[in-house]
Write a protein that holds these residues in place. Structure first.
Motif, PDB file in Angstrom:
ATOM      1  N   THR A 282      68.791 -17.409  41.483  1.00 58.26           N
ATOM      2  CA  THR A 282      67.543 -17.527  40.728  1.00 58.26           C
ATOM      3  C   THR A 282      67.459 -16.464  39.638  1.00 58.26           C
ATOM      4  O   THR A 282      67.845 -15.307  39.845  1.00 58.26           O
ATOM      5  CB  THR A 282      66.336 -17.390  41.668  1.00 58.26           C
ATOM      6  OG1 THR A 282      66.373 -18.448  42.625  1.00 58.26           O
ATOM      7  CG2 THR A 282      65.016 -17.447  40.907  1.00 58.26           C
ATOM      8  N   VAL A 283      66.939 -16.868  38.494  1.00 54.96           N
ATOM      9  CA  VAL A 283      66.606 -15.940  37.412  1.00 54.96           C
ATOM     10  C   VAL A 283      65.074 -15.806  37.423  1.00 54.96           C
ATOM     11  O   VAL A 283      64.365 -16.659  36.906  1.00 54.96           O
ATOM     12  CB  VAL A 283      67.111 -16.447  36.045  1.00 54.96           C
ATOM     13  CG1 VAL A 283      66.771 -15.432  34.944  1.00 54.96           C
ATOM     14  CG2 VAL A 283      68.607 -16.716  36.088  1.00 54.96           C
ATOM     15  N   GLN A 284      64.585 -14.736  38.061  1.00 51.37           N
ATOM     16  CA  GLN A 284      63.152 -14.544  38.249  1.00 51.37           C
ATOM     17  C   GLN A 284      62.590 -13.622  37.169  1.00 51.37           C
ATOM     18  O   GLN A 284      62.956 -12.449  37.074  1.00 51.37           O
ATOM     19  CB  GLN A 284      62.868 -13.951  39.631  1.00 51.37           C
ATOM     20  CG  GLN A 284      61.432 -13.548  39.860  1.00 51.37           C
ATOM     21  CD  GLN A 284      60.469 -14.719  39.808  1.00 51.37           C
ATOM     22  OE1 GLN A 284      60.647 -15.710  40.513  1.00 51.37           O
ATOM     23  NE2 GLN A 284      59.440 -14.622  38.965  1.00 51.37           N
ATOM     24  N   GLU A 285      61.702 -14.148  36.361  1.00 51.15           N
ATOM     25  CA  GLU A 285      61.036 -13.305  35.368  1.00 51.15           C
ATOM     26  C   GLU A 285      60.144 -12.305  36.092  1.00 51.15           C
ATOM     27  O   GLU A 285      59.510 -12.626  37.101  1.00 51.15           O
ATOM     28  CB  GLU A 285      60.223 -14.173  34.414  1.00 51.15           C
ATOM     29  CG  GLU A 285      59.790 -13.457  33.153  1.00 51.15           C
ATOM     30  CD  GLU A 285      59.267 -14.403  32.069  1.00 51.15           C
ATOM     31  OE1 GLU A 285      59.012 -13.915  30.964  1.00 51.15           O
ATOM     32  OE2 GLU A 285      59.124 -15.614  32.344  1.00 51.15           O
ATOM     33  N   THR A 286      60.067 -11.075  35.595  1.00 53.58           N
ATOM     34  CA  THR A 286      59.258 -10.037  36.227  1.00 53.58           C
ATOM     35  C   THR A 286      57.887  -9.942  35.559  1.00 53.58           C
ATOM     36  O   THR A 286      57.672 -10.448  34.456  1.00 53.58           O
ATOM     37  CB  THR A 286      59.944  -8.669  36.128  1.00 53.58           C
ATOM     38  OG1 THR A 286      59.970  -8.254  34.757  1.00 53.58           O
ATOM     39  CG2 THR A 286      61.340  -8.710  36.700  1.00 53.58           C
ATOM     40  N   PHE A 287      56.968  -9.279  36.258  1.00 53.51           N
ATOM     41  CA  PHE A 287      55.718  -8.837  35.631  1.00 53.51           C
ATOM     42  C   PHE A 287      55.929  -7.371  35.303  1.00 53.51           C
ATOM     43  O   PHE A 287      55.962  -6.519  36.199  1.00 53.51           O
ATOM     44  CB  PHE A 287      54.537  -9.018  36.571  1.00 53.51           C
ATOM     45  CG  PHE A 287      53.224  -8.560  35.978  1.00 53.51           C
ATOM     46  CD1 PHE A 287      52.515  -9.383  35.126  1.00 53.51           C
ATOM     47  CD2 PHE A 287      52.705  -7.301  36.268  1.00 53.51           C
ATOM     48  CE1 PHE A 287      51.312  -8.969  34.564  1.00 53.51           C
ATOM     49  CE2 PHE A 287      51.516  -6.878  35.716  1.00 53.51           C
ATOM     50  CZ  PHE A 287      50.806  -7.714  34.853  1.00 53.51           C
TER      51      PHE A 287
END
Length: 581
Positions: A282-287
């Motif tokens: 998974t390529v999880q965008e961060t906050f």
């Protein structure tokens, strides 16, 4: 004055269009055997649904109601205001406090559907049915049975409670409180329906709102530790990502610039190490925030992740509070996986902020942990306001030192204390002195929101916390007449025999309301207030043209700072010197 009246409004989604007219091209035929009821659940052409709001207003069955304005099906309504956890300091409750709640009960009834159904006459004639056979809505079901089926997506919709009186057919509203619907029970076999609500901060609950939002993209191929470009699948998923920002692959944080589904990435960022990753990872965008104002971060979480309407946030008030008391409250953090918005805001609360819902003004308020400043102080006393009062010391909440850890080593590794580089300890030596309290009371704060360091801010926040809690926090439970109503976080000055000085004289006490409850009779209310422990006379930097102390007005003295006689440490009028926080 008239008779008291309660009104409960349910604000439900409602399509503004008309079946088969203009932009709505739906028609009877095929699988469409009857016209819609202008709700999403009953819509026959959802691409044409145009959301508006329909307000259902219920009240008790009282004489003199204006014709057609209210549905007289309300049985009872009761509520409880929220509780504020000042600066997240009370370990017995969540950092965001306790949500305000309301419960309304209604009676079910046979109804001809004229209030709810735009096509009621056509149901009777048969024009609203493909079969052409009409029916009398009053012979089919009940109001609440139909209401619930037509509006299954009630959760999160607005619930408004209004209190007032009716006199000669005219309704006057004195108080109005706003909530969101959380539960719907019934109708049961006795025809009873119960609708429950909480204040709008419930929308930020951990099961309802997360940040960052879960990302759907994944690697389309293996990459090694030196790769600087990745292609994501499924096709088109790149549109769900920002054009640039930060993401996590495995345990590696990367920076990225994106074109379509292709990312150009910078490897091993924020204390992480570049590594190989496998197809389908998974390529999880961060906050991620970088030295951002705390009020801006809160706004982003509440509006863009919890979907709370921006109109509920008084941005100018928030900015003024932070400008004056939280100018150094800048946040730096990487939230690497979806986490509950309520938890994230709760983590910020221990940095000295309180967030609560003002159900009267219909605004989310923000307050820094600070001394009384521009707050309006409401006096209350035994003779004029107080019905009864008692106090309770909370010695278990007293503090003598703050142990504050900041700067995560690796943001992907969580909040364990061994994942932080810096720990600062601030001690109130006098409170720990052998002839005073003779012991330590520590509060440990582990914050990932100060990853840029901010040691000076840590010292300020710690000292403010100690200034407020270095003595036993004192809670006052007070019953007041309803005419003396007050809201959460209001500042009161109590003059009562329950608070005396060492000679036995009444000692006026400043306190802050943290809980408010209405009496069922509607004639009184119960508040819980926490004594302000900020001792001293707080000074503020002033303009160069400010006159000397003896020539300054009372208002200038209240919001300024002046130097005292170095021998007496008093001003000429006998008052004490100023202190700075």
């Amino acid at each position: 004055m008239g008779d008291p009246i309660s009104i409960v409004e349910l604000h439900m989604d409602y399509c503004s269009r008309t079946f088969g007219v203009g932009a709505c091209t739906a028609s009877l035929g095929g699988q469409v055997d009857r016209k819609c009821f202008n709700t999403w659940a009953t819509c026959k052409l959802k691409s044409a649904f145009n959301k508006a709001t329909k307000v259902y207003a219920f009240t008790e069955n009282v004489t003199g109601l204006p014709v057609g304005q209210y549905i007289p099906a309300l049985k009872s309504v009761s509520g409880r205001s929220g509780t504020v956890n000042i600066a997240g300091s009370d370990p017995r409750m969540e950092s965001l406090g306790v949500r305000a709640t309301v419960t309304a009960t209604f009676r079910d009834f046979v109804d001809n559907d004229t209030v709810s159904d735009k096509y009621q006459a056509e149901r009777r004639s048969g024009a609203a049915q493909l079969s052409g056979v009409g029916y009398d809505p009053a012979d089919r079901g009940t109001f609440w049975g139909r209401f619930k089926t037509r509006n299954p997506n009630y959760a999160g919709r607005k619930l408004v409670v209004k209190q007032g009186y009716i006199d000669s057919g005219a309704v006057t509203i004195e108080a109005e409180r706003h909530y969101v619907i959380t539960e719907f029970e019934g109708p049961d076999t006795n025809g009873v329906v119960t609708v429950k609500g909480k204040d709008v901060l419930d929308l930020a609950g951990n099961t309802k709102a997360v940040a960052p939002k879960a990302s759907r993209g994944f690697l389309g191929a293996d990459i090694d530790a030196s790769a600087t470009s990745v292609t994501m699948l499924p096709a088109g998923v790149g549109a769900e990502y920002a054009s640039s920002g930060w993401a996590v692959i495995g345990s590696e944080i990367v920076s990225f610039d994106r074109t379509g589904d292709v990312m150009t990435i910078g490897r091993g960022r924020r204390g992480t190490v570049a590594a190989s990753h496998t197809v389908n990872d998974t390529v999880q965008e961060t906050f991620s925030v970088r030295r951002s104002r705390i009020d801006d971060v809160l706004y982003d979480l509440l509006v863009n992740y919890a979907a709370i309407p921006a109109s509920y946030i008084p941005v100018a008030d928030w900015q003024a509070e932070v400008d004056r008391w939280g100018g150094q409250l800048e946040l730096t953090a990487d939230i690497c996986k979806p986490e509950g918005v309520s938890n994230l805001i709760g983590e910020m609360a221990v940095l000295g902020i309180s967030i609560w819902w003002d159900e009267i003004a219909q605004k989310i308020r923000l307050r820094i942990n600070r001394p009384p400043d521009l707050d309006v102080v409401k006096p209350i006393d035994d003779r004029n306001n107080i019905i009864s009062a008692k106090q309770e010391d909370r010695d278990e909440d007293r503090l003598t030192r703050v142990v504050f850890s900041t700067v995560q080593i690796d943001p992907t590794k969580g909040l364990s204390k061994d994942n932080f580089l810096r720990t600062r300890v601030v001690i109130d030596v006098d409170a720990e002195y052998v002839d005073n309290y003779n012991g330590q009371r520590s509060k440990e704060i582990v914050s990932r929101w100060l990853n840029h360091g901010a040691d000076n801010l840590v010292r300020i926040l710690s000292k403010r916390l100690l200034n407020r809690f270095n003595k036993q926090p004192v809670l006052y439970e007070i019953n007041l007449d309803y005419k003396d109503d007050c809201g959460l976080v209001d500042v009161l000055q109590l003059s009562s025999r329950v608070a005396q000085d060492d000679t036995g004289a009444i000692a006026p006490q400043l306190m802050q309301v943290i809980k408010r409850e209405d009496d069922r009779s509607g004639h009184s209310l119960k508040i819980t207030a926490q004594k302000f422990q900020f001792a001293g006379r707080y000074g503020y930097v002033t303009e160069n043209s400010r006159p000397v102390y003896t020539a300054s007005s009372a208002a200038q003295k209240a919001r300024g700072a002046y130097f005292v006689d170095e021998g007496t440490l008093l001003f000429g009028d006998g008052t004490c010197p100023y202190v700075f926080s």
